[in-house]
Design an enzyme around this catalytic site. Structure first.
Site, short mmCIF file in Angstrom:
data_model
loop_
_atom_site.label_atom_id
_atom_site.label_comp_id
_atom_site.label_asym_id
_atom_site.label_seq_id
_atom_site.Cartn_x
_atom_site.Cartn_y
_atom_site.Cartn_z
N CYS A 148 -14.66 -0.75 -1.51
CA CYS A 148 -13.57 0.24 -1.64
C CYS A 148 -13.13 0.46 -3.08
O CYS A 148 -12.39 1.39 -3.37
CB CYS A 148 -12.39 -0.16 -0.78
SG CYS A 148 -12.81 -0.12 0.97
N HIS A 189 -6.23 3.71 -3.29
CA HIS A 189 -7.23 3.64 -2.23
C HIS A 189 -6.48 3.70 -0.89
O HIS A 189 -5.43 3.07 -0.73
CB HIS A 189 -8.01 2.33 -2.36
CG HIS A 189 -8.89 2.07 -1.19
ND1 HIS A 189 -9.80 2.99 -0.72
CD2 HIS A 189 -9.00 0.99 -0.36
CE1 HIS A 189 -10.44 2.49 0.32
NE2 HIS A 189 -9.96 1.28 0.57
N ASN A 237 -9.77 5.60 6.14
CA ASN A 237 -10.36 4.92 4.98
C ASN A 237 -11.81 5.39 4.82
O ASN A 237 -12.67 5.00 5.60
CB ASN A 237 -10.28 3.40 5.19
CG ASN A 237 -10.83 2.61 4.02
OD1 ASN A 237 -11.43 3.17 3.10
ND2 ASN A 237 -10.63 1.31 4.04
O1 UT7 Z 1 -10.40 -0.99 2.40
C1 UT7 Z 1 -10.95 -2.26 2.45
C2 UT7 Z 1 -9.95 -3.32 2.57
N1 UT7 Z 1 -9.40 -3.35 3.89
C3 UT7 Z 1 -8.09 -3.37 4.08
O2 UT7 Z 1 -7.35 -3.28 3.15
C4 UT7 Z 1 -7.59 -3.59 5.49
C5 UT7 Z 1 -6.54 -4.67 5.50
N2 UT7 Z 1 -6.03 -5.00 6.82
C6 UT7 Z 1 -5.25 -4.15 7.54
O3 UT7 Z 1 -5.03 -3.04 7.14
C7 UT7 Z 1 -4.61 -4.67 8.80
O4 UT7 Z 1 -4.77 -6.08 8.87
C8 UT7 Z 1 -5.18 -4.03 10.11
C9 UT7 Z 1 -4.75 -2.59 10.19
C10 UT7 Z 1 -6.70 -4.16 10.14
C11 UT7 Z 1 -4.59 -4.75 11.33
O5 UT7 Z 1 -3.18 -4.71 11.27
P1 UT7 Z 1 -2.31 -6.05 11.45
O6 UT7 Z 1 -0.89 -5.65 11.37
O7 UT7 Z 1 -2.81 -7.05 10.45
O8 UT7 Z 1 -2.66 -6.46 12.92
P2 UT7 Z 1 -3.27 -7.84 13.44
O9 UT7 Z 1 -4.71 -7.92 13.17
O10 UT7 Z 1 -2.37 -8.96 13.00
O11 UT7 Z 1 -3.05 -7.66 15.00
C12 UT7 Z 1 -1.73 -7.63 15.60
C13 UT7 Z 1 -1.90 -7.40 17.09
C14 UT7 Z 1 -2.91 -8.35 17.74
O12 UT7 Z 1 -2.46 -8.63 19.04
P3 UT7 Z 1 -1.69 -10.00 19.37
O13 UT7 Z 1 -2.64 -11.09 19.01
O14 UT7 Z 1 -0.46 -9.99 18.51
O15 UT7 Z 1 -1.40 -9.88 20.84
C15 UT7 Z 1 -4.17 -7.51 17.82
O16 UT7 Z 1 -5.03 -7.93 18.86
O17 UT7 Z 1 -2.39 -6.08 17.33
C16 UT7 Z 1 -3.61 -6.15 18.11
N3 UT7 Z 1 -4.48 -5.06 17.70
C17 UT7 Z 1 -4.39 -3.83 18.20
N4 UT7 Z 1 -3.60 -3.28 19.13
C18 UT7 Z 1 -3.77 -1.99 19.41
C19 UT7 Z 1 -5.45 -5.09 16.75
N5 UT7 Z 1 -6.01 -3.87 16.65
C20 UT7 Z 1 -5.36 -3.07 17.54
C21 UT7 Z 1 -5.50 -1.72 17.88
N6 UT7 Z 1 -4.68 -1.21 18.82
N7 UT7 Z 1 -6.40 -0.91 17.29
#
Ligand code: UT7
Length: 329
Positions: free
Chosen positions: A116, A256, A286
């Protein structure tokens, strides 16, 4: 002799027609519009559909548009650098495919893979050829067909990425406009958190790698999020301090587009109001190497000569960095 800087003299983007909405994703994986918008800021993204369509398809459109807009002969172009993690083929470089398609027959070129941060790494690399006085017309294009490496049964990644390309033309400037400073960083220990497991020389493609879904993006979202928030905010603040720039001196943050929350944290650290942030994540998601030039393209009509821009990114590798640009047209 006055100092030569590399000014961005034209910008052009291209996104494919197909719109993948959050509503459509709700039919594909267990997710919902409210979760996606509140956690990422994304509402829809574009996908390049059709057989044998690679990232070059989008890059070629962006570069052709750029050449036309600036009114130059493609034969004047001396170098094309393509930032991509989704090249058309492992080799040759996508830059070569672009050069011949746009008629840049006097140009050489190569690809840069810095995930990225690829556009930033490429922009700095391209600017050096201008600053050295070697070239007068360098094109830097960021293009990624992320849909080619996204698993559309995985809700944690399928909601994030889209396809797109953006290109800029770099030309010499002796009045102090253009790319004025940069800080770029890499940390290979980040590889564990964000990568594509197979397809490279370490794990060449086999039936097993395909069955195990190893040709898709693997991302530990939370871990990457933590590094990204700190990395992007720190490096953006660092380039401001290094150049004695205060929040009021900055006209635009060009970040980004990975997650709106990462962008907001960066802007806050820089002391910038929301009105100074370029944001199009809601429409494109993204697009990896495409995000920053696509932002410049979308906001071009609002840019004024002399505006101070901070371009900032964080990505797989890990790679990250910031560039200070004084807009020159
Ligand atoms: O560009 C390259 C670099 N990449 C980035 O900068 C990405 C960095 N990471 C992120 O942007 C975020 O971590 C994500 C958007 C990928 C995820 O967001 P988050 O707030 O970190 O969510 P999480 O992974 O902590 O998940 C929270 C909850 C989980 O459920 P439980 O365990 O709390 O019950 C996940 O299973 O949300 C759940 N979850 C979803 N729910 C609905 C994960 N993905 C989804 C989804 N829809 N698509």
């Amino acid at each position: 002799m006055p100092k030569i800087t590399a000014a961005i003299t034209a910008v052009q983007g291209y996104v494919p027609e197909y719109v993948l909405t959050n509503k459509e994703l709700e039919q594909m994986v267990d997710t919902n519009d409210e979760w996606i918008v509140s956690r990422t800021g994304i509402k829809e993204r574009r996908l390049l559909k059709g057989k044998d369509q690679g990232s070059s398809v989008m890059a070629i459109e962006a570069v052709k548009g750029l050449i036309k807009k600036r009114g130059i002969d493609p034969k004047e172009i001396e170098l094309i650098i393509c930032a991509t993690v989704t090249p058309d083929m492992t080799f040759p470089a996508t830059a070569n495919i672009i050069s011949s398609a746009v008629g840049a027959t006097n140009s050489w070129g190569y690809d840069i893979n810095a995930a990225c941060s690829g556009f930033l790494f490429s922009l700095v690399t391209g600017s050096k050829f201008i600053e050295a006085g070697q070239f007068k017309k360098v094109i830097v294009v960021g293009a990624d067909k992320m849909s080619s490496i996204v698993d559309y049964t995985d809700r944690s990644t399928s909601i994030l990425f889209g396809d797109g390309a953006g290109a800029v033309l770099l030309e010499p400037n002796t009045e102090g406009f253009g790319i004025l400073d940069s800080i770029l960083k890499s940390d290979g220990s980040g590889v564990t958190h964000l990568h594509q497991k197979a397809g490279g020389s370490r794990r060449p493609p086999t039936h097993e790698t395909v069955d195990a879904k190893e040709h898709y993006i693997y991302q530990e979202g939370q871990a990457v999020f933590k590094f990204a928030v700190k990395g992007m905010a720190d490096v953006s603040a660092e380039i401001m301090e290094k150049n004695n720039l205060k929040g009021d001196d900055i006209s635009w943050l060009v970040p980004h587009q990975a997650n709106k929350r990462i962008i907001d944290a960066t802007a806050q650290r820089m002391g910038l109001d929301e009105s100074k942030i370029m944001m199009n994540i809601q429409r494109y998601g993204n697009t990896t190497s495409g995000t920053i030039p696509l932002c410049l393209w979308d906001y071009e009509s609002q840019l004024k000569k002399g505006d101070n821009l901070i371009l900032s990114a964080f990505g797989g590798g890990f790679t990250w960095g910031a560039i200070w640009v004084k807009w020159g047209h």
